[in-house]
Write an enzyme that holds these catalytic residues in place. Sequence first.
Site, PDB file in Angstrom:
ATOM      1  N   LYS A  13       0.619  -1.326  -0.205  1.00 19.25           N
ATOM      2  CA  LYS A  13       0.044  -0.403  -0.244  1.00 19.25           C
ATOM      3  C   LYS A  13       0.668   1.299   0.200  1.00 19.25           C
ATOM      4  O   LYS A  13       0.269   2.538  -0.665  1.00 19.25           O
ATOM      5  CB  LYS A  13      -1.015  -0.089   1.199  1.00 19.25           C
ATOM      6  CG  LYS A  13      -2.374  -0.966   1.255  1.00 19.25           C
ATOM      7  CD  LYS A  13      -3.208  -1.250   2.483  1.00 19.25           C
ATOM      8  CE  LYS A  13      -2.131  -1.382   3.388  1.00 19.25           C
ATOM      9  NZ  LYS A  13      -1.638  -2.775   3.927  1.00 19.25           N
ATOM     10  N   ARG A  88      -9.759   1.799   9.275  1.00 13.70           N
ATOM     11  CA  ARG A  88      -9.596   0.843   9.374  1.00 13.70           C
ATOM     12  C   ARG A  88     -10.504  -0.937   9.925  1.00 13.70           C
ATOM     13  O   ARG A  88      -9.985  -1.840   9.956  1.00 13.70           O
ATOM     14  CB  ARG A  88      -7.803   0.424   9.391  1.00 13.70           C
ATOM     15  CG  ARG A  88      -7.035  -0.290   9.254  1.00 13.70           C
ATOM     16  CD  ARG A  88      -5.372  -0.342  10.023  1.00 13.70           C
ATOM     17  NE  ARG A  88      -4.383  -1.205   9.870  1.00 13.70           N
ATOM     18  CZ  ARG A  88      -3.059   0.225   9.582  1.00 13.70           C
ATOM     19  NH1 ARG A  88      -3.340   0.941   8.679  1.00 13.70           N
ATOM     20  NH2 ARG A  88      -2.529  -1.170   9.059  1.00 13.70           N
ATOM     21  N   ARG A 127      11.186  -5.998   5.166  1.00 20.52           N
ATOM     22  CA  ARG A 127      11.147  -4.785   4.235  1.00 20.52           C
ATOM     23  C   ARG A 127      12.317  -3.476   5.913  1.00 20.52           C
ATOM     24  O   ARG A 127      12.632  -4.411   6.475  1.00 20.52           O
ATOM     25  CB  ARG A 127      10.388  -4.472   5.091  1.00 20.52           C
ATOM     26  CG  ARG A 127      10.073  -2.942   5.205  1.00 20.52           C
ATOM     27  CD  ARG A 127       8.659  -2.884   4.626  1.00 20.52           C
ATOM     28  NE  ARG A 127       6.847  -2.425   6.263  1.00 20.52           N
ATOM     29  CZ  ARG A 127       5.627  -2.459   6.006  1.00 20.52           C
ATOM     30  NH1 ARG A 127       5.429  -2.171   4.504  1.00 20.52           N
ATOM     31  NH2 ARG A 127       5.125  -2.774   7.011  1.00 20.52           N
ATOM     32  N   ARG A 160      10.631  -1.428  11.120  1.00 22.84           N
ATOM     33  CA  ARG A 160       9.444  -1.654  11.610  1.00 22.84           C
ATOM     34  C   ARG A 160      10.038  -2.438  12.794  1.00 22.84           C
ATOM     35  O   ARG A 160      10.342  -3.556  12.283  1.00 22.84           O
ATOM     36  CB  ARG A 160       8.028  -1.408  11.332  1.00 22.84           C
ATOM     37  CG  ARG A 160       8.786   0.151  10.411  1.00 22.84           C
ATOM     38  CD  ARG A 160       7.189  -0.296   9.679  1.00 22.84           C
ATOM     39  NE  ARG A 160       5.748  -0.684  10.316  1.00 22.84           N
ATOM     40  CZ  ARG A 160       4.652  -0.466   8.955  1.00 22.84           C
ATOM     41  NH1 ARG A 160       5.043  -0.264   8.082  1.00 22.84           N
ATOM     42  NH2 ARG A 160       3.429  -1.247  10.008  1.00 22.84           N
ATOM     43  N   ARG A 171      -1.040  -9.378  13.137  1.00 19.75           N
ATOM     44  CA  ARG A 171      -1.065  -8.046  11.873  1.00 19.75           C
ATOM     45  C   ARG A 171      -2.461  -8.573  11.378  1.00 19.75           C
ATOM     46  O   ARG A 171      -3.201  -8.216  10.664  1.00 19.75           O
ATOM     47  CB  ARG A 171      -0.289  -7.101  11.650  1.00 19.75           C
ATOM     48  CG  ARG A 171       0.536  -5.952  12.662  1.00 19.75           C
ATOM     49  CD  ARG A 171       2.142  -5.620  12.250  1.00 19.75           C
ATOM     50  NE  ARG A 171       1.624  -5.346  11.069  1.00 19.75           N
ATOM     51  CZ  ARG A 171       2.652  -4.689  10.233  1.00 19.75           C
ATOM     52  NH1 ARG A 171       3.659  -5.115  10.620  1.00 19.75           N
ATOM     53  NH2 ARG A 171       2.251  -3.785   9.336  1.00 19.75           N
TER      54      ARG A 171
HETATM   55  P1  AMP Z   1       0.623   0.310   8.809  1.00 18.81           P
HETATM   56  O1  AMP Z   1       1.774   1.522   8.553  1.00 18.81           O
HETATM   57  O2  AMP Z   1      -0.541   0.691   7.995  1.00 18.81           O
HETATM   58  O3  AMP Z   1       1.439  -0.752   8.485  1.00 18.81           O
HETATM   59  O4  AMP Z   1       0.479   0.982   9.757  1.00 18.81           O
HETATM   60  C1  AMP Z   1       0.982   0.473  11.173  1.00 18.81           C
HETATM   61  C2  AMP Z   1       0.205   0.586  12.880  1.00 18.81           C
HETATM   62  O5  AMP Z   1      -0.177   1.456  13.026  1.00 18.81           O
HETATM   63  C3  AMP Z   1      -1.160  -0.426  12.651  1.00 18.81           C
HETATM   64  O6  AMP Z   1      -0.663  -1.824  12.691  1.00 18.81           O
HETATM   65  C4  AMP Z   1      -1.390   0.476  13.320  1.00 18.81           C
HETATM   66  O7  AMP Z   1      -1.236   0.087  15.000  1.00 18.81           O
HETATM   67  C5  AMP Z   1      -1.385   1.798  13.613  1.00 18.81           C
HETATM   68  N1  AMP Z   1      -2.439   1.927  12.608  1.00 18.81           N
HETATM   69  C6  AMP Z   1      -2.601   2.483  11.209  1.00 18.81           C
HETATM   70  N2  AMP Z   1      -3.411   2.759  11.003  1.00 18.81           N
HETATM   71  C7  AMP Z   1      -4.450   2.243  11.765  1.00 18.81           C
HETATM   72  C8  AMP Z   1      -6.413   3.352  10.852  1.00 18.81           C
HETATM   73  N3  AMP Z   1      -6.761   3.329   9.848  1.00 18.81           N
HETATM   74  N4  AMP Z   1      -6.792   2.411  12.897  1.00 18.81           N
HETATM   75  C9  AMP Z   1      -5.701   1.837  13.466  1.00 18.81           C
HETATM   76  N5  AMP Z   1      -5.014   2.118  13.978  1.00 18.81           N
HETATM   77  C10 AMP Z   1      -4.123   1.968  12.782  1.00 18.81           C
END
Ligand code: AMP
Length: 217
Positions: A13, A88, A127, A160, A171
Amino acid sequence: MVVVLMGPPGAGKGTQAARLAERLGLAHVASGDLLREAIAAGTSLGRQAQVYVERGELVPDDVVVGMILERLGQPDCQAGVILDGFPRTLAQAEVLDKALASRSGQVNAALELDVPAGVILERLTRRRICRDCQAPYHLEHNPPARSDICDRCGGELYQREDDTEETVGHRLQVYAERTAPLLAYYRQRGILRRVDGAGEVDEVAERLARALGTGAA
Ligand code: AMP
C-alpha cells in the site's frame, strides 16, 4: 477525489499509494506514517498510540480519526487524497463518509491490493524503512544503493518493530477480523476494485491506474 487503498499489511500500500498520488497529483495520507511520526516526535498522540502500534494492534478509533480529519483539512488535501491504511474499521469508514459528505465529498473508489499470504511474510520481514522520510525498501527486490541509507533523503534505514515474524502474524489476524469486513462495505456501494498486488512495482502501479480508469501507457 478520494481513493481508499486497502489490503493486508505487506500488500504494498505505501509504495503504491505514493506512486498513485504522484501520478494523479493527489496528496498521499498514510495513517501508519502519521502515527510513527507522532511516536518519534513524542507528542501526546504518539504516546497514546505507541503501545498499540508496537504490538500490531489497532490504535483506538477516536485517536486515529481525529488525526486523519485534521490532516484532511490541510491545503494540500483539497484537490484530493489517496488514503493509505485508513479507514481500518467500519466505525472509521462511517466517520470518514460523514466528514466528506459535510464538504460535499465522498469516497470515489476503494482499491483492494490482493497478495498471497506467503508473499506478505517475505515482504515484511525483509522490509526496511527510512527513519526520516518513511520511504520503504526491500532488501532484495528494492534495495537501497548504499546499505542502511535512504536513496531519497540520506536518512537511516531501520526495521519496523512490528515487522517481526511474530507481530506480522498478529497484524494479519487483526486485518482479517477488523478491516476485511470493510471490503463488503465498499463493494455494496459499487466502488470496490480488486487488483492483483503480486509482481513488480511498475506492473502493480499500472493495474491500479487502470482500475481507476486513469491507465496510461
Ligand atoms: P501501517 O503502516 O499502515 O502498517 O500501520 C502501522 C500500525 O499503525 C498498525 O499496525 C496500527 O497499529 C496503526 N494504524 C495505522 N493505521 C491505523 C488505523 N486506520 N486505525 C488504527 N490503527 C492504525
